[in-house]
Design an enzyme around this catalytic site. Structure first.
Site, PDB file in Angstrom:
ATOM      1  N   TYR A 193       0.838  -1.210   0.000  1.00 51.86           N
ATOM      2  CA  TYR A 193       0.000   0.000   0.000  1.00 51.86           C
ATOM      3  C   TYR A 193       0.876   1.265   0.000  1.00 51.86           C
ATOM      4  O   TYR A 193       0.643   2.217  -0.745  1.00 51.86           O
ATOM      5  CB  TYR A 193      -0.938  -0.018   1.225  1.00 51.86           C
ATOM      6  CG  TYR A 193      -1.518   1.335   1.537  1.00 51.86           C
ATOM      7  CD1 TYR A 193      -2.515   1.886   0.727  1.00 51.86           C
ATOM      8  CD2 TYR A 193      -1.048   2.092   2.616  1.00 51.86           C
ATOM      9  CE1 TYR A 193      -3.024   3.156   0.990  1.00 51.86           C
ATOM     10  CE2 TYR A 193      -1.550   3.352   2.885  1.00 51.86           C
ATOM     11  CZ  TYR A 193      -2.532   3.882   2.066  1.00 51.86           C
ATOM     12  OH  TYR A 193      -3.019   5.142   2.318  1.00 51.86           O
ATOM     13  N   THR A 237      -7.098  18.481  -1.593  1.00 50.05           N
ATOM     14  CA  THR A 237      -6.637  17.583  -2.664  1.00 50.05           C
ATOM     15  C   THR A 237      -7.684  17.531  -3.770  1.00 50.05           C
ATOM     16  O   THR A 237      -8.866  17.268  -3.510  1.00 50.05           O
ATOM     17  CB  THR A 237      -6.351  16.183  -2.089  1.00 50.05           C
ATOM     18  OG1 THR A 237      -5.293  16.317  -1.141  1.00 50.05           O
ATOM     19  CG2 THR A 237      -5.922  15.204  -3.175  1.00 50.05           C
ATOM     20  N   ARG A 273      -5.443   0.423  -7.335  1.00 52.67           N
ATOM     21  CA  ARG A 273      -4.120  -0.101  -6.978  1.00 52.67           C
ATOM     22  C   ARG A 273      -4.258  -1.611  -6.882  1.00 52.67           C
ATOM     23  O   ARG A 273      -4.882  -2.138  -5.962  1.00 52.67           O
ATOM     24  CB  ARG A 273      -3.648   0.531  -5.676  1.00 52.67           C
ATOM     25  CG  ARG A 273      -3.556   2.049  -5.872  1.00 52.67           C
ATOM     26  CD  ARG A 273      -3.323   2.839  -4.626  1.00 52.67           C
ATOM     27  NE  ARG A 273      -3.777   4.207  -4.855  1.00 52.67           N
ATOM     28  CZ  ARG A 273      -4.376   4.975  -3.951  1.00 52.67           C
ATOM     29  NH1 ARG A 273      -4.568   4.525  -2.734  1.00 52.67           N
ATOM     30  NH2 ARG A 273      -4.775   6.184  -4.261  1.00 52.67           N
ATOM     31  N   LYS A 325      -3.819  20.937  -3.910  1.00 56.52           N
ATOM     32  CA  LYS A 325      -2.881  19.840  -4.214  1.00 56.52           C
ATOM     33  C   LYS A 325      -3.400  19.010  -5.377  1.00 56.52           C
ATOM     34  O   LYS A 325      -4.565  18.583  -5.360  1.00 56.52           O
ATOM     35  CB  LYS A 325      -2.744  18.950  -2.973  1.00 56.52           C
ATOM     36  CG  LYS A 325      -1.869  17.726  -3.159  1.00 56.52           C
ATOM     37  CD  LYS A 325      -1.646  17.034  -1.815  1.00 56.52           C
ATOM     38  CE  LYS A 325      -0.677  15.881  -1.919  1.00 56.52           C
ATOM     39  NZ  LYS A 325      -1.259  14.672  -2.456  1.00 56.52           N
ATOM     40  N   HIS A 343      -0.211  12.852  -7.222  1.00 58.75           N
ATOM     41  CA  HIS A 343      -0.564  11.949  -6.118  1.00 58.75           C
ATOM     42  C   HIS A 343       0.452  10.797  -6.015  1.00 58.75           C
ATOM     43  O   HIS A 343       0.109   9.666  -5.663  1.00 58.75           O
ATOM     44  CB  HIS A 343      -1.973  11.401  -6.317  1.00 58.75           C
ATOM     45  CG  HIS A 343      -2.765  11.204  -5.056  1.00 58.75           C
ATOM     46  ND1 HIS A 343      -3.827  11.990  -4.716  1.00 58.75           N
ATOM     47  CD2 HIS A 343      -2.659  10.308  -4.045  1.00 58.75           C
ATOM     48  CE1 HIS A 343      -4.351  11.570  -3.565  1.00 58.75           C
ATOM     49  NE2 HIS A 343      -3.640  10.548  -3.138  1.00 58.75           N
TER      50      HIS A 343
HETATM   51  C1  LIG Z   1       0.756   5.567   1.126  1.00 60.72           C
HETATM   52  C2  LIG Z   1       0.338   6.884   0.577  1.00 60.72           C
HETATM   53  C3  LIG Z   1      -0.860   7.449   0.987  1.00 60.72           C
HETATM   54  C4  LIG Z   1      -1.249   8.693   0.486  1.00 60.72           C
HETATM   55  N1  LIG Z   1      -2.376   9.279   0.966  1.00 60.72           N
HETATM   56  C5  LIG Z   1      -2.711  10.534   0.565  1.00 60.72           C
HETATM   57  C6  LIG Z   1      -3.803  11.213   1.153  1.00 60.72           C
HETATM   58  O1  LIG Z   1      -4.462  10.706   2.042  1.00 60.72           O
HETATM   59  N2  LIG Z   1      -4.076  12.465   0.692  1.00 60.72           N
HETATM   60  C7  LIG Z   1      -3.352  13.071  -0.304  1.00 60.72           C
HETATM   61  O2  LIG Z   1      -3.649  14.201  -0.696  1.00 60.72           O
HETATM   62  N3  LIG Z   1      -2.293  12.444  -0.852  1.00 60.72           N
HETATM   63  C8  LIG Z   1      -1.947  11.207  -0.443  1.00 60.72           C
HETATM   64  N4  LIG Z   1      -0.851  10.590  -0.971  1.00 60.72           N
HETATM   65  C9  LIG Z   1      -0.038  11.298  -1.965  1.00 60.72           C
HETATM   66  C10 LIG Z   1       1.097  12.076  -1.282  1.00 60.72           C
HETATM   67  O3  LIG Z   1       0.601  13.144  -0.507  1.00 60.72           O
HETATM   68  C11 LIG Z   1       2.078  12.652  -2.299  1.00 60.72           C
HETATM   69  O4  LIG Z   1       1.363  13.384  -3.272  1.00 60.72           O
HETATM   70  C12 LIG Z   1       2.928  11.584  -2.996  1.00 60.72           C
HETATM   71  O5  LIG Z   1       3.229  10.533  -2.127  1.00 60.72           O
HETATM   72  C13 LIG Z   1       4.224  12.223  -3.499  1.00 60.72           C
HETATM   73  O6  LIG Z   1       5.037  11.288  -4.126  1.00 60.72           O
HETATM   74  P1  LIG Z   1       6.267  10.538  -3.400  1.00 60.72           P
HETATM   75  O7  LIG Z   1       5.658   9.438  -2.604  1.00 60.72           O
HETATM   76  O8  LIG Z   1       7.068  10.060  -4.542  1.00 60.72           O
HETATM   77  O9  LIG Z   1       6.977  11.551  -2.520  1.00 60.72           O
HETATM   78  C14 LIG Z   1      -0.446   9.352  -0.480  1.00 60.72           C
HETATM   79  C15 LIG Z   1       0.748   8.766  -0.904  1.00 60.72           C
HETATM   80  C16 LIG Z   1       1.152   7.552  -0.377  1.00 60.72           C
HETATM   81  C17 LIG Z   1       2.456   6.961  -0.830  1.00 60.72           C
END
Ligand SMILES: Cc1cc2nc3c(=O)[nH]c(=O)nc-3n(C[C@H](O)[C@H](O)[C@H](O)COP(=O)(O)O)c2cc1C
Length: 382
Positions: A25, A156, A165, A252, A276
């Site tokens: 995840y 977001t 996924r 975002k 994201h």
């Molecule tokens: C496990 C996981 C959960 C995430 N959950 C959210 C979330 O709840 N809300 C959101 O806006 N972005 C979420 N994201 C996206 C992150 O905020 C971010 O945009 C992204 O991880 C950036 O890429 P990186 O993992 O390569 O740094 C999530 C990312 C991951 C990896």
């Protein structure tokens, strides 16, 4: 134990400690993971200009992000279910961020609640909002974030529907994780994680469990959440949020210059160029590839923040050279949390700081206020 020399060591430690259902995840992206790979590969492909013969003895790494101080130009981005990787994970990560001196953004889909994190840190943090179809829930979440002293609301934009996924579907990811035979065996192999999770204050979505009166059990809560992501969301909705929130508003998920202009019109204080982390639209370009066009369109009217593929301090310099004011980290800090809780997040932040400091010295940068575009180029072909 060998020293931890990079985020990749934290990633390996996270993989060892977590059951596959949780690690997949954290680590994975949507569908074929094309966009996830683009984020990382395009970042790696950029070249940094080596610039010698400058006096770089005094280097300043600190910036502000929407008015909040940041010891390095990096905030911890919102990640749902972080509290499944470490007991009270969101509180621990928020404390690490506050002690280190960077902003922390709590997800709507966290395990700890807004109030838990406020109590744990005693310092302002950011709250990320997913808009739900039930508007009273949105109003309540916004009010709770305000009452908890959050300094910024991160709205977001890119979750009209949830990206597929495949690994999560196959693993039967749920909150808390389902006890299928396969997951039970996997969890039994990760006793350290299992035993540690007993210390968790909460077992489900801390921000939502009391918001939905009609939902009586956990699987109903998960179904309710899945039915709530709102595809009718548009810029009028953003304007509505702007009216509800009188502090900093960050949008975002911007991937187009036109949307960045609309964000300015809607009264945003900052945008985050983001896909994201490759978890939503598979096939979208990498966020680093669209960053310069968006930064040009915004022309410093509001802050342009960036995420996607940040794994080293040099990646932060690359994003700044391509027009970002500062960055957010999703997976890298989450690997730190999963590897070793608050200390693991602190370790990730210190690695970023150290690498950033070295990279500034070698690229001739004394401050990060204005990283020239020439500092970061496409790797010239031979
Ligand atoms: C496990 C996981 C959960 C995430 N959950 C959210 C979330 O709840 N809300 C959101 O806006 N972005 C979420 N994201 C996206 C992150 O905020 C971010 O945009 C992204 O991880 C950036 O890429 P990186 O993992 O390569 O740094 C999530 C990312 C991951 C990896």
């Amino acid at each position: 134990m060998k020293p931890i020399t990079s985020i990749f060591d934290l990633e390996a430690m996270a993989k060892d400690r977590l059951p596959a259902v949780i690690f997949d995840y954290v680590h994975g992206g949507s569908e074929q993971q094309i966009t996830l790979q683009r984020n990382v590969n395009d970042m790696r492909a950029l070249a940094l200009r080596q610039h010698d013969l400058r006096n770089v003895a005094d280097r300043k790494l600190a910036v502000t992000m929407v008015g909040d101080p940041a010891r390095i130009p990096l905030a911890i981005g919102p990640t749902g279910l972080a509290g499944l990787t470490w007991p009270n994970g969101e509180c621990e990560a928020a404390r690490a961020a506050a002690d280190f001196g960077v902003p922390y953004c709590l997800s709507t889909m966290s395990i700890n609640s807004i109030e838990d994190v406020a109590e744990a840190t005693g310092k302002p943090f950011w709250f990320q909002l997913y808009l739900m179809k039930e508007h009273n829930v949105n109003e309540n979440l916004i009010r709770r974030a305000h009452d908890a002293g959050c300094s910024a609301l991160v709205l977001t934009l890119d979750l009209h529907v949830q990206g597929k996924r495949w690994a999560d579907e196959k693993n039967g990811l749920s909150v808390p994780p389902k006890l299928t035979l396969h997951n039970a065996v996997d969890m039994a192999k990760h006793m350290g994680w299992m035993l540690s999770m007993v210390k968790s204050k909460r077992r489900t979505f801390g921000n939502l469990e009391h918001e939905v009166a009609q939902v009586k059990n956990l699987s109903a809560l998960t179904q309710w959440i899945e039915s709530q992501f709102d595809p009718s969301f548009d810029f009028d909705t953003v304007k509505w949020v702007r009216k509800q929130w009188d502090r900093k508003l960050i949008l975002k998920g911007i991937m187009l210059a036109d949307d960045a202009r609309l964000a300015i019109d809607a009264g945003a204080d900052a945008i985050i160029v983001s896909n994201h982390g490759g978890r939503q639209l598979d096939g979208a370009p990498s966020s680093i590839s669209v960053l310069p066009g968006i930064a040009d369109a915004v022309r410093d009217r509001i802050e342009v923040l960036f995420d996607g593929g940040i794994r080293t301090g040099a990646d932060i310099v690359k994003a700044l050279g391509r027009g970002a004011h500062a960055c957010l980290s999703g997976r890298a800090c989450l690997y730190g949390l999963a590897a070793n809780g608050r200390e693991g997040v602190d370790c990730a932040l210190k690695l970023f700081e150290d690498e950033l400091n070295d990279c500034m010295a070698l690229t001739g940068l004394k401050t990060l206020d204005h990283v020239p575009a020439e500092a970061v180029t496409a790797q010239p072909s031979l």
